[in-house]
Design a protein around this motif. Structure first.
Motif, PDB file in Angstrom:
ATOM      1  N   LYS A  16       0.833  -1.202   0.000  1.00 23.18           N
ATOM      2  CA  LYS A  16       0.000   0.000   0.000  1.00 23.18           C
ATOM      3  C   LYS A  16       0.868   1.253   0.000  1.00 23.18           C
ATOM      4  O   LYS A  16       0.552   2.250  -0.667  1.00 23.18           O
ATOM      5  CB  LYS A  16      -0.921   0.005   1.219  1.00 23.18           C
ATOM      6  N   ALA A  26      -6.201   7.091  -6.911  1.00 22.61           N
ATOM      7  CA  ALA A  26      -7.130   7.797  -6.037  1.00 22.61           C
ATOM      8  C   ALA A  26      -7.616   6.937  -4.869  1.00 22.61           C
ATOM      9  O   ALA A  26      -7.975   7.443  -3.815  1.00 22.61           O
ATOM     10  CB  ALA A  26      -8.335   8.284  -6.848  1.00 22.61           C
ATOM     11  N   LYS A  27      -7.628   5.598  -5.070  1.00 26.52           N
ATOM     12  CA  LYS A  27      -8.187   4.722  -4.041  1.00 26.52           C
ATOM     13  C   LYS A  27      -7.518   3.360  -4.110  1.00 26.52           C
ATOM     14  O   LYS A  27      -7.278   2.833  -5.193  1.00 26.52           O
ATOM     15  CB  LYS A  27      -9.698   4.576  -4.243  1.00 26.52           C
ATOM     16  N   ILE A  28      -7.210   2.795  -2.928  1.00 24.78           N
ATOM     17  CA  ILE A  28      -6.588   1.482  -2.853  1.00 24.78           C
ATOM     18  C   ILE A  28      -7.332   0.645  -1.827  1.00 24.78           C
ATOM     19  O   ILE A  28      -7.523   1.068  -0.682  1.00 24.78           O
ATOM     20  CB  ILE A  28      -5.101   1.572  -2.440  1.00 24.78           C
ATOM     21  N   GLU A  29      -7.771  -0.547  -2.227  1.00 21.69           N
ATOM     22  CA  GLU A  29      -8.392  -1.492  -1.307  1.00 21.69           C
ATOM     23  C   GLU A  29      -7.729  -2.848  -1.494  1.00 21.69           C
ATOM     24  O   GLU A  29      -7.413  -3.235  -2.616  1.00 21.69           O
ATOM     25  CB  GLU A  29      -9.898  -1.607  -1.569  1.00 21.69           C
ATOM     26  N   ILE A  39      -7.805  -0.978  -7.313  1.00 18.93           N
ATOM     27  CA  ILE A  39      -7.193   0.340  -7.454  1.00 18.93           C
ATOM     28  C   ILE A  39      -8.017   1.191  -8.397  1.00 18.93           C
ATOM     29  O   ILE A  39      -8.392   0.753  -9.484  1.00 18.93           O
ATOM     30  CB  ILE A  39      -5.751   0.220  -7.991  1.00 18.93           C
ATOM     31  N   GLU A  40      -8.308   2.422  -7.973  1.00 16.90           N
ATOM     32  CA  GLU A  40      -9.022   3.368  -8.815  1.00 16.90           C
ATOM     33  C   GLU A  40      -8.123   4.564  -9.086  1.00 16.90           C
ATOM     34  O   GLU A  40      -7.371   5.007  -8.219  1.00 16.90           O
ATOM     35  CB  GLU A  40     -10.311   3.853  -8.146  1.00 16.90           C
ATOM     36  N   GLY A  41      -8.207   5.099 -10.308  1.00 18.90           N
ATOM     37  CA  GLY A  41      -7.418   6.270 -10.650  1.00 18.90           C
ATOM     38  C   GLY A  41      -7.051   6.282 -12.113  1.00 18.90           C
ATOM     39  O   GLY A  41      -7.616   5.539 -12.926  1.00 18.90           O
TER      40      GLY A  41
END
Length: 237
Positions: A16, A26-29, A39-41
């Motif tokens: 992470k 923008a987002k990591i889960e 992952i978003e972005g």
């Protein structure tokens, strides 16, 4: 992102942390049970994979976008006497109705500035010389000042490697079956089949997320891990 069980650690903080340094994420889960990162972005897929690999793990991009929104193009030289003609790889992901991101990587070519273009046809029987002109669909109607087939440029260093993250106003379905040319030559110049620095390939549909989470390209049927090992062996990833 997915990683094999043998290399996927129980402590995810280092992964992470590495991903958090990548511009455009923008987002990591994380899902430890399924060994997945969500992952978003807008970060380039190659930069995401490189960040995970830097932690000592192996990783690939499993899928992106919705059905019929991803493409792949394996770029080769058609010059004779080349033992391994594969010199590049382009991955394409459509992120909106008329916007596609292209993650382009080349290696084994001479240093300089290369032009990436989409051509009118998918005829690569004579390499780039038989692909036709630059794809110029609805340029006037859409108000573009240049053909949409002009994707941009990338710089190749002295080590023969180069990469670029391109953003173009096209849909993936429009370019499937056409060819991509990456070359030092001017976009509308007469391509020479024997030019080792002119690369060409046909754009094929690639599996989108949840379409087929094992097959990277419907044209070859190879699993994502088979394709990745092959590309790593060729120095592409």
């Amino acid at each position: 992102m997915v990683s094999p069980p043998s290399t996927f650690g129980t402590d995810l903080d280092d992964v992470k942390g590495a991903l958090g340094k990548v511009d455009g994420i923008a987002k990591i889960e994380a899902n430890l049970k399924d060994q997945l990162f969500y992952i978003e972005g807008t970060a380039a897929p190659s930069s995401i994979v490189s960040a995970i690999e830097a932690t000592g793990r192996d990783a690939i991009l499993r899928g992106s976008g919705k059905s019929n929104s991803a493409g792949v193009c394996i770029l080769e030289t058609h010059a004779n006497g080349v033992s391994d003609p594969v010199r590049g790889l382009a991955r394409m992901v459509q992120v909106s109705d008329s916007r596609t991101l292209v993650d382009l990587t080349v290696r084994g070519v001479s240093p300089g500035t290369y032009h990436a273009t989409i051509r009118e046809t998918g005829d690569i029987s004579r390499g780039a010389a038989s692909t036709g002109g630059i794809w110029d669909a609805v340029k006037q109607l859409a108000g573009f000042s240049q053909p949409r087939g002009m994707f941009g440029t990338l710089e190749v260093g002295k080590d023969g490697r180069g990469s670029a993250f391109l953003d173009r106003p096209v849909s993936v379905w429009e370019i499937i079956g056409r060819s991509m040319v990456v070359s030092k030559q001017q976009q509308e110049g007469a391509f020479q089949t024997e030019d080792r620095d002119t690369l060409v390939g046909v754009i094929a549909r690639s599996a989108g997320v949840w379409d087929n989470d094992k097959t990277v390209c419907s044209c070859s049927g190879k699993t994502v891990w088979q394709e990745r090992k092959e590309q790593v062996g060729k120095g592409m990833l």
